[in-house]
Design a protein around this motif. Structure first.
Motif, short mmCIF file in Angstrom:
data_model
loop_
_atom_site.label_atom_id
_atom_site.label_comp_id
_atom_site.label_asym_id
_atom_site.label_seq_id
_atom_site.Cartn_x
_atom_site.Cartn_y
_atom_site.Cartn_z
N ASN A 1 15.69 8.72 5.53
CA ASN A 1 16.71 7.71 5.33
C ASN A 1 16.28 6.60 4.38
OD1 ASN A 1 18.42 9.03 7.13
ND2 ASN A 1 17.52 7.95 8.89
N GLY A 2 15.45 6.96 3.40
CA GLY A 2 15.09 5.97 2.41
C GLY A 2 13.94 5.10 2.81
N MET A 3 13.35 5.26 3.99
CA MET A 3 12.21 4.47 4.42
C MET A 3 10.99 5.37 4.51
SD MET A 3 12.94 1.28 4.92
CE MET A 3 11.70 0.67 6.04
N LEU B 1 25.34 -4.85 -0.55
CA LEU B 1 25.14 -4.18 0.73
C LEU B 1 24.38 -5.09 1.68
CD1 LEU B 1 24.01 -0.69 -0.65
CD2 LEU B 1 26.34 -1.47 -0.16
N ILE B 2 24.75 -5.04 2.95
CA ILE B 2 24.14 -5.90 3.98
C ILE B 2 23.64 -5.01 5.11
CG2 ILE B 2 24.52 -7.82 5.57
CD1 ILE B 2 26.89 -8.66 3.80
N SER B 3 22.46 -5.32 5.60
CA SER B 3 21.88 -4.56 6.70
C SER B 3 22.60 -4.89 8.01
CB SER B 3 20.39 -4.88 6.83
OG SER B 3 19.88 -4.43 8.06
N ARG C 1 21.12 3.80 6.27
CA ARG C 1 21.90 3.96 5.05
C ARG C 1 21.65 2.81 4.09
NH1 ARG C 1 21.70 8.41 4.73
NH2 ARG C 1 23.26 8.43 3.06
N PHE C 2 21.46 1.61 4.63
CA PHE C 2 21.14 0.46 3.78
C PHE C 2 19.82 0.70 3.05
CE2 PHE C 2 18.82 -3.53 3.23
CZ PHE C 2 19.72 -4.28 2.49
N ALA C 3 18.82 1.21 3.78
CA ALA C 3 17.52 1.46 3.16
C ALA C 3 17.61 2.53 2.09
CB ALA C 3 16.51 1.88 4.24
N TYR C 4 18.45 3.55 2.36
CA TYR C 4 18.58 4.62 1.37
C TYR C 4 19.25 4.12 0.09
CZ TYR C 4 20.71 8.56 -1.02
OH TYR C 4 21.12 9.43 -1.99
N TYR C 5 20.38 3.44 0.21
CA TYR C 5 21.13 3.03 -0.98
C TYR C 5 20.41 1.93 -1.77
CZ TYR C 5 25.18 5.80 0.40
OH TYR C 5 26.01 6.84 0.71
N THR C 6 19.66 1.09 -1.10
CA THR C 6 18.94 0.03 -1.82
C THR C 6 17.59 0.51 -2.32
OG1 THR C 6 17.98 -0.82 0.24
CG2 THR C 6 20.07 -1.79 -0.49
N GLY D 1 0.81 -1.22 0.00
CA GLY D 1 0.00 0.00 0.00
C GLY D 1 0.84 1.25 0.00
N ASP D 2 2.14 1.16 0.35
CA ASP D 2 3.02 2.32 0.33
C ASP D 2 3.92 2.25 -0.88
OD1 ASP D 2 2.67 4.00 2.81
OD2 ASP D 2 2.87 2.02 3.72
N THR D 3 4.29 3.38 -1.38
CA THR D 3 5.23 3.45 -2.50
C THR D 3 6.45 4.23 -2.05
OG1 THR D 3 4.18 5.46 -3.32
CG2 THR D 3 3.41 3.36 -4.22
N PHE D 4 7.51 4.07 -2.80
CA PHE D 4 8.74 4.77 -2.46
C PHE D 4 8.67 6.16 -3.04
CE2 PHE D 4 13.20 5.03 -1.52
CZ PHE D 4 13.29 4.21 -0.42
#
Length: 722
Positions: A353-355, A439-441, A527-532, A340-343
């Motif tokens: 932070n990308g989330m 990249l790894i969380s 940062r992981f969420a932002y870059y991915t 239901g959410d989009t980026f």
């Protein structure tokens, strides 16, 4: 009276011909182990995981069985010929005393049957015990204890072992006894002289030895460079050069041994006599010594390479995870964002932070893990797992310029300042291609470390840790990289500055070893969420509860759990399935190569031992002459000891030297390029295994010495004439 004579002769045969009897027992053991392979626990587990590969392995067993029967037939025939030749005079006396030839044939047949039954009665129990021991050791090599192990006695293997052994034994006996029983009495009573050989000038032997060395060197070069594995023609040329070189070398050794015999050395009794004996042996049986050396070479190559490969595949990383699940369900979490959410754009107050604002990784994790837990609970398996957590792995999605998304110039500069070494150059070469790492969380990797009983990693928003799978990095390279990380070098990820800190992390991310990362960055979750950009893969890792593995071994617990998980419809990879691939290579390498090594070593040692003892008997008149000239028993024993050392030492030494090239060639042809960094360690293991076979050779030489001394005792007694 007749049966007492048979019984007495059988006991004497086992005592005087203990080397041959031991060879028969070892052959029986080898037969049973290879034939019982499909019934062993390890192979049953393997068949469930790698059925195609195991089935192909099983199809080779009849071929190995048939080849072994053929080879051992010639071994038994040759050793039996020596034993009957030693009793020629005895058979002549029996006929002189009135024994009919048919009765002589029956006596020999009963003796052979009795010795064969004795070898089977002794060999089969030993084979069963060794088979179980090898099965347990194989499982132990991969870190899995088989608590509920059951004895896998194979009746079919016993029957085929008995059938094959008795068949070749009977065939060899019929041929040999037929020849002996048909000979005239006078021929049986007469000593058989050693066949003469034409002698050439020393120059011929010198040229033969030099050409042989050149051929062996050429074969070794082709093998080590890997050229032999490129085309079948080159492989044939390599084998041809090796075999031809070995035969020419042994044919020309007369020049070398003759030169030693002519040398002068004080305080060495019967020195010239010893070397003249060896020289005559080399002239008359150079082809046999060459074959024995080739067989010893094959045994050392098989054993050395096989054990090294088995150890390589058994050198697994720390076992942490038992299962990894993939969540393919819809409507739970798409690309890391709740349904239901989009980026959206990174406008202030909208996305942090990308989330999506208001959401964290725990929201998606709860949904994904909750679904896995629900399915497990519905099937009554939720209590079997002590821990379930997500492993999030993705790639850079904030740019499309993947050729320059990641820059690590300072790391390359620090590596270049380190002392020059091959490992440093490999790291520099590998890192030059790392322009867009995985990249790894951080939170998911910390949960993995927690499951492994290790402390977690702490990173701020401008820091990153380095992950390198242990399959791609050796200990030496890891030490170099850790030395670089001590300076916390600056890197750029999509033009944003980061500092690499901590030490290199190597704990396997999931159970499936087919997914490995040569280089990756561990980033804080934001940062992981932002870059991915929310596009990453989710793996749900599971660890079995300790209560599940307390009652049975880990191998059995996972095997039983696999059967239950098949009914749930979950997509999973288990530790057992992953280890099955490595276990298959270990079994193939250890069982088959050790089996071949044993067979080759038995044949070579029996042939060369029988040759020496036969030559010693045919030189009996010379030893009696030495006794008449005043030689004591101790002097003769020392003479025989020196002859045995040279007689066994020459083919063994040549085989040892060539075996290192042979093992290196097998590594080049059979192993993948990723094992290049482990070749030195594997060669060290192979060297140790070759040393072990050298110890076995020494034990066998000691047995031949004992047999030689026993024969000298008969020489020291007054000769009786009939």
């Amino acid at each position: 009276m007749f049966f007492k004579l048979v019984s007495r002769n059988s006991r004497r045969s086992r005592k005087e011909n203990s080397l041959f009897f031991s060879a028969l027992v070892i052959s029986i053991v080898a037969f049973y182990i290879i034939l019982s392979l499909p019934k062993q626990d390890v192979m049953i587990f393997l068949r469930r995981m790698e059925s195609d590969a195991v089935d192909r392995l099983m199809t080779l067993i009849p071929a190995f069985y048939g080849l072994t029967l053929l080879i051992l037939f010639f071994l038994i025939y040759y050793a039996g010929k020596f034993y009957l030749e030693r009793r020629r005079h005895e058979f002549g006396v029996y006929l002189m005393l009135g024994m009919r030839r048919f009765k002589l044939f029956a006596m020999l047949l009963l003796e052979d049957v009795k010795s064969s039954i004795g070898a089977l009665l002794f060999g089969i129990p030993v084979a069963v015990l060794l088979s179980e021991l090898v099965s347990l050791i194989t499982a132990r090599l991969v870190g899995i204890g088989i608590v509920g192990h059951q004895v896998s006695f194979s009746l079919d293997a016993v029957l085929w072992t008995m059938t094959g052994f008795l068949t070749i034994k009977l065939a060899a006996f019929l041929i040999l006894s037929g020849k002996i029983s048909k000979q005239e009495i006078g021929l049986l009573l007469a000593d058989m002289p050693e066949g003469s050989r034409r002698k050439f000038s020393p120059f011929v032997y010198q040229v033969s030895m030099m050409v042989g060395i050149l051929c062996l060197a050429g074969g070794c070069v082709l093998a080590v460079n890997g050229m032999a594995w490129q085309k079948i023609e080159l492989m044939a040329a390599t084998l041809f050069l090796g075999v031809l070189g070995m035969f020419l070398l042994f044919y020309g050794l007369r020049f070398f041994i003759g030169g030693i015999a002519k040398g002068r050395r004080r305080n060495s009794r019967l020195r010239v006599f010893n070397f003249r004996q060896i020289e005559e042996t080399v002239i008359c049986r150079s082809h046999t010594l060459a074959v024995c050396s080739l067989l010893i070479l094959a045994a050392m190559c098989c054993f050395g390479a096989g054990m090294a490969i088995a150890r390589f595949y058994s050198n697994t990383d720390l076992h942490v995870l038992d299962y990894t699940f993939r969540d393919h369900s819809e409507g739970v979490c798409q690309n890391g964002i709740p349904e239901g959410d989009t980026f959206r754009d990174h406008s202030e107050g909208v996305c942090q932070n990308g989330m999506p604002e208001g959401y964290t990784f725990s929201d998606c994790e709860a949904q994904s893990t909750k679904e896995i837990r629900k399915i497990l609970k519905d099937n009554g398996l939720d209590q079997s797992f002590s821990d379930l957590f997500e492993m999030r792995v993705g790639s850079i999605q904030t740019t499309e310029d993947y050729d320059s998304a990641f820059q690590m110039d300072q790391v390359m500069e620090l590596l270049a300042k380190l002392p020059e070494s091959r490992e440093r150059d490999i790291l520099i070469s590998n890192f030059s291609y790392e322009t867009s790492p995985y990249l790894i969380s951080l939170s998911s990797y910390n949960e993995l470390l927690n499951a492994a009983g290790r402390p977690g990693i702490k990173l701020d928003s401008k820091e990153a840790a380095v992950y390198m799978d242990s399959e791609f990095v050796k200990a030496d390279r890891m030490d170099l990289m850790n030395e670089v990380l001590c300076d916390e070098p600056e890197v750029f990820l999509d033009k944003e500055s980061l500092h690499l800190t901590g030490t290199v992390q190597t704990v396997n991310l999931i159970t499936d070893r087919s997914i490995t990362l040569s280089f990756a960055l561990i980033l804080p979750d934001d940062r992981f969420a932002y870059y991915t950009q929310g596009e990453y893969d989710i793996y749900v890792n599971g660890v079995l509860d300790a209560k599940v593995t307390e009652k049975e071994s880990l191998m059995q617990a996972i095997s039983n759990m696999n059967e239950k998980l098949k009914e749930t419809g979950l997509d999973y990879e288990s530790y057992l399935q992953n280890m099955g691939r490595q276990l298959f290579y270990m079994v193939a390498a250890s069982y088959l190569t050790i089996y071949l090594a044993i067979i080759f070593l038995i044949i070579a040692n029996t042939m060369i031992g029988v040759q020496f003892l036969m030559g010693q008997q045919k030189s009996g008149r010379r030893y009696r002459t030495l006794v008449c000239l005043g030689a004591t028993y101790e002097v003769l024993c020392q003479s025989v000891k020196n002859q045995i050392h040279w007689y066994f030492g020459i083919p063994t030494a040549i085989a040892v030297v060539c075996s290192f090239f042979g093992v290196r060639s097998l590594f080049v042809g059979l192993l993948s390029s990723r094992t290049e960094g482990n070749l030195f360690e594997m060669m060290m293991v192979s060297g140790l295994m070759i040393f072990v076979l050298g110890v076995v050779e020494w034990i066998y030489i000691s047995a031949v010495k004992k047999a030689g001394r026993r024969y000298l005792l008969t020489i020291m007694e007054p000769e009786r004439s009939e």
